[in-house]
Design a protein around this motif. Structure first.
Motif, mmCIF file in Angstrom:
data_model
loop_
_atom_site.group_PDB
_atom_site.id
_atom_site.type_symbol
_atom_site.label_atom_id
_atom_site.label_comp_id
_atom_site.label_asym_id
_atom_site.label_seq_id
_atom_site.Cartn_x
_atom_site.Cartn_y
_atom_site.Cartn_z
ATOM 1 N N ALA A 87 0.831 -1.210 0.000
ATOM 2 C CA ALA A 87 0.000 0.000 0.000
ATOM 3 C C ALA A 87 0.864 1.258 0.000
ATOM 4 O O ALA A 87 0.524 2.266 -0.636
ATOM 5 N N LEU A 88 2.011 1.214 0.690
ATOM 6 C CA LEU A 88 2.927 2.357 0.681
ATOM 7 C C LEU A 88 3.518 2.564 -0.710
ATOM 8 O O LEU A 88 3.683 3.703 -1.158
ATOM 9 N N HIS A 89 3.858 1.451 -1.381
ATOM 10 C CA HIS A 89 4.352 1.561 -2.755
ATOM 11 C C HIS A 89 3.299 2.226 -3.647
ATOM 12 O O HIS A 89 3.605 3.135 -4.427
ATOM 13 N N ALA A 90 2.063 1.744 -3.521
ATOM 14 C CA ALA A 90 0.979 2.267 -4.359
ATOM 15 C C ALA A 90 0.749 3.750 -4.100
ATOM 16 O O ALA A 90 0.492 4.530 -5.032
ATOM 17 N N GLN A 91 0.860 4.164 -2.840
ATOM 18 C CA GLN A 91 0.635 5.568 -2.500
ATOM 19 C C GLN A 91 1.677 6.478 -3.146
ATOM 20 O O GLN A 91 1.393 7.645 -3.437
ATOM 21 N N ARG A 92 2.882 5.955 -3.365
ATOM 22 C CA ARG A 92 3.897 6.759 -4.060
ATOM 23 C C ARG A 92 3.381 7.199 -5.425
ATOM 24 O O ARG A 92 3.594 8.338 -5.849
ATOM 25 N N PHE A 93 2.735 6.274 -6.125
ATOM 26 C CA PHE A 93 2.251 6.570 -7.470
ATOM 27 C C PHE A 93 1.065 7.532 -7.435
ATOM 28 O O PHE A 93 1.010 8.479 -8.231
ATOM 29 N N THR A 94 0.120 7.298 -6.534
ATOM 30 C CA THR A 94 -1.041 8.189 -6.484
ATOM 31 C C THR A 94 -0.637 9.595 -6.039
ATOM 32 O O THR A 94 -1.154 10.585 -6.557
ATOM 33 N N THR A 95 0.294 9.694 -5.083
ATOM 34 C CA THR A 95 0.763 11.001 -4.625
ATOM 35 C C THR A 95 1.429 11.768 -5.758
ATOM 36 O O THR A 95 1.326 13.004 -5.847
ATOM 37 N N ALA A 96 2.119 11.038 -6.642
ATOM 38 C CA ALA A 96 2.802 11.669 -7.777
ATOM 39 C C ALA A 96 1.850 11.964 -8.937
ATOM 40 O O ALA A 96 2.275 12.514 -9.957
ATOM 41 N N GLY A 97 0.575 11.587 -8.805
ATOM 42 C CA GLY A 97 -0.393 11.846 -9.862
ATOM 43 C C GLY A 97 -0.349 10.851 -11.004
ATOM 44 O O GLY A 97 -0.893 11.097 -12.083
ATOM 45 N N ILE A 98 0.300 9.693 -10.776
ATOM 46 C CA ILE A 98 0.381 8.651 -11.808
ATOM 47 C C ILE A 98 -0.926 7.864 -11.826
ATOM 48 O O ILE A 98 -1.470 7.496 -10.778
ATOM 49 N N ASP A 111 1.639 -6.208 -4.955
ATOM 50 C CA ASP A 111 1.699 -4.778 -5.274
ATOM 51 C C ASP A 111 0.618 -4.375 -6.256
ATOM 52 O O ASP A 111 0.029 -3.296 -6.137
ATOM 53 N N SER A 112 0.354 -5.230 -7.221
ATOM 54 C CA SER A 112 -0.723 -4.935 -8.171
ATOM 55 C C SER A 112 -2.066 -4.825 -7.460
ATOM 56 O O SER A 112 -2.896 -3.969 -7.787
ATOM 57 N N LEU A 113 -2.282 -5.678 -6.485
ATOM 58 C CA LEU A 113 -3.522 -5.648 -5.704
ATOM 59 C C LEU A 113 -3.670 -4.311 -4.986
ATOM 60 O O LEU A 113 -4.748 -3.699 -4.996
ATOM 61 N N ALA A 114 -2.588 -3.851 -4.364
ATOM 62 C CA ALA A 114 -2.640 -2.573 -3.654
ATOM 63 C C ALA A 114 -2.865 -1.415 -4.623
ATOM 64 O O ALA A 114 -3.632 -0.483 -4.335
ATOM 65 N N MET A 115 -2.203 -1.454 -5.785
ATOM 66 C CA MET A 115 -2.371 -0.382 -6.766
ATOM 67 C C MET A 115 -3.794 -0.373 -7.332
ATOM 68 O O MET A 115 -4.413 0.683 -7.469
ATOM 69 N N ALA A 116 -4.297 -1.557 -7.658
ATOM 70 C CA ALA A 116 -5.642 -1.637 -8.225
ATOM 71 C C ALA A 116 -6.690 -1.173 -7.225
ATOM 72 O O ALA A 116 -7.702 -0.574 -7.606
ATOM 73 N N SER A 117 -6.453 -1.437 -5.945
ATOM 74 C CA SER A 117 -7.423 -1.021 -4.926
ATOM 75 C C SER A 117 -7.463 0.497 -4.783
ATOM 76 O O SER A 117 -8.433 1.047 -4.252
ATOM 77 N N LEU A 118 -6.416 1.202 -5.273
ATOM 78 C CA LEU A 118 -6.412 2.666 -5.296
ATOM 79 C C LEU A 118 -6.873 3.197 -6.648
ATOM 80 O O LEU A 118 -6.669 4.369 -6.968
ATOM 81 N N ASP A 119 -7.466 2.317 -7.445
ATOM 82 C CA ASP A 119 -8.057 2.663 -8.742
ATOM 83 C C ASP A 119 -7.036 3.061 -9.790
ATOM 84 O O ASP A 119 -7.342 3.796 -10.736
ATOM 85 N N LEU A 120 -5.814 2.574 -9.639
ATOM 86 C CA LEU A 120 -4.832 2.749 -10.697
ATOM 87 C C LEU A 120 -5.082 1.718 -11.793
ATOM 88 O O LEU A 120 -5.554 0.605 -11.522
ATOM 89 N N GLN A 121 -4.764 2.078 -13.019
ATOM 90 C CA GLN A 121 -4.806 1.114 -14.115
ATOM 91 C C GLN A 121 -3.509 0.314 -14.059
ATOM 92 O O GLN A 121 -2.423 0.871 -14.178
ATOM 93 N N VAL A 122 -3.610 -0.998 -13.878
ATOM 94 C CA VAL A 122 -2.443 -1.826 -13.597
ATOM 95 C C VAL A 122 -2.249 -2.876 -14.683
ATOM 96 O O VAL A 122 -3.194 -3.591 -15.051
ATOM 97 N N THR A 123 -1.025 -2.973 -15.169
ATOM 98 C CA THR A 123 -0.625 -4.072 -16.038
ATOM 99 C C THR A 123 0.366 -4.916 -15.262
ATOM 100 O O THR A 123 1.503 -4.504 -15.029
ATOM 101 N N ALA A 124 -0.088 -6.077 -14.809
ATOM 102 C CA ALA A 124 0.741 -6.963 -13.986
ATOM 103 C C ALA A 124 1.459 -7.956 -14.891
ATOM 104 O O ALA A 124 0.804 -8.714 -15.620
ATOM 105 N N VAL A 125 2.782 -7.963 -14.841
ATOM 106 C CA VAL A 125 3.586 -8.781 -15.754
ATOM 107 C C VAL A 125 4.349 -9.832 -14.965
ATOM 108 O O VAL A 125 5.078 -9.518 -14.019
#
Length: 404
Positions: A87-98, A111-125
């Motif tokens: 969740a801390l990793h994901a917050q870095r992206f949302t705080t930066a406006g990504i 990490d993809s789960l945390a990012m997706a839960s913040l409504d980021l568009q995620v491509t998990a590879v």
């Protein structure tokens, strides 16, 4: 094959059987295995369901209630980021406006789960097919998340603003798995991460906490994180994800909540500017994240404390200082490190339980404990010894853990 552990569950019957199982207990697994087979379930399905039930129970420490709806591989679970750290990793992206992130080397998708839960568009590879199948299931609740089975280096990142990486830091051979320490031996290597950062994208990468300071790129912010005293990672952040005025930081998470210590300059062991002083009053054992980040001298200045030796990560202060960045002990006595004399001390004080900590000496605490307690009479008292050195002298410090 590993595929057989997952594929039986990717059916309606398989998922229903897995969902019907109660909390996993090792003591009941053999009896449950027999009962499920007698009920007509195929042996491979029973084995797969029980394996997942066991992994889900282990995963609760990292994923909490989310674990009960996820699929895991053994290796994927061991290497997965704890959900609160993800969740801390994901917050870095949302705080930066990504808004769009590629999670390269996503593993089982923490990490993809945390990012997706913040409504980021995620491509998990993920390059491993079995692990990618688990990730697909784990990200099913999130329509903006997509899973791609491919090598991280082969993914087209056009149109994606941010990249998160968790490189493989182990190599597998017929003799087992071996941990890698050279960042260029990781998959993908650190140089690949730097090239992504040079392209201008917001880039973050999870590294092992033992990464040497000289391997950290000059353009990166480095943050070491510890959870309940265990250093779990060093995160490197580039471009929009790097915080202004922060080159290295120690984030300490525990019962107190979280606290961070940081520095605006790179680590230079020759210019720490920390005073040394007597081993008296209160002794402090800095958190591992503080030590890894090279912030022991910074912590000493913040606390008004001093080093007991310029090469040893122990601090002292005359008065107690409450800090989340170190564990405190009251100094009761400083003795020469002499096994015979310490053995007599143990016997005279009727010590039956002995906690031994050490830094800067080669002695093994377990072996010394055995030596000191053998023939001591196993008294009712408990004591704590800290073994260290001051200059060329080895000392044994009798301390008492400080509790607020």
């Amino acid at each position: 094959m590993a595929q057989d552990v997952i594929s039986p569950l990717l059916t309606v019957a398989g998922w229903e059987l897995l969902s019907s199982l109660g909390p996993y207990r090792d003591a009941d697994s053999l009896k449950l295995n027999e009962a499920l087979r007698k009920a007509g379930h195929a042996p491979e399905l029973v084995a797969a369901a029980l394996t997942q039930s066991r992994l889900r129970a282990k995963a609760e420490d990292k994923f909490g209630e989310f674990a009960h709806q996820m699929l895991f591989t053994q290796a994927g679970l061991e290497q997965a980021t704890r959900l609160n750290i993800a969740a801390l990793h994901a917050q870095r992206f949302t705080t930066a406006g990504i808004t769009s992130v590629a999670d390269l080397g996503c593993g089982i998708g923490a990490d993809s789960l945390a990012m997706a839960s913040l409504d980021l568009q995620v491509t998990a590879v993920e390059m491993d097919e079995v692990t990618a199948a688990c990730t697909t299931v784990n990200l099913m609740p999130f329509p903006r998340a997509t899973v791609v089975c491919a090598l991280a280096e082969d993914v087209d990142l056009d149109g994606i603003d941010g990249v998160w990486l968790d490189p493989a830091r182990r190599t597998t051979s017929t003799s087992g798995t071996t941990r890698l320490f050279d960042p260029e031996a990781f998959s993908p290597p650190l140089s690949f991460v730097e090239r992504l950062a040079d392209s201008g994208k917001a880039v973050g990468v999870k590294m092992g906490p033992g990464i040497p300071h000289e391997a950290i790129p000059e353009t990166a912010e480095a943050q070491w994180i510890s959870v309940n005293g265990d250093v779990v990672e060093a995160g490197l952040y580039f471009n929009q994800l790097a915080r202004p005025g922060v080159r290295r930081a120690a984030l300490v998470i525990g019962a107190h909540g979280s606290a961070e210590l940081s520095s605006a300059v790179p680590f230079d062991p020759a210019h720490q500017n920390a005073e040394t002083g007597p081993l008296a009053g209160y002794l402090y054992e800095p958190d591992g994240a503080v030590i890894r980040a090279g912030l022991v001298a910074d912590l000493a200045r913040t606390m008004g404390a001093h080093l007991v030796d310029e090469h040893i990560a122990y601090l002292c202060s005359e008065e107690f200082c409450d800090t989340p960045f170190a564990r405190a002990y009251k100094v009761l006595e400083v003795r020469p490190f002499n096994v015979k004399a310490l053995k007599s001390w143990v016997k005279a004080n009727r010590i039956g339980v002995l906690d031994i900590k050490k830094r800067g000496v080669s002695t093994t605490p377990e072996e010394l404990r055995r030596q000191l307690l053998t023939g001591s009479g196993k008294g009712p008292n408990k004591a704590t010894l800290v073994l260290t050195r001051i200059g060329d002298d080895r000392v044994a410090v009798v301390v008492e853990p400080h509790t607020c």
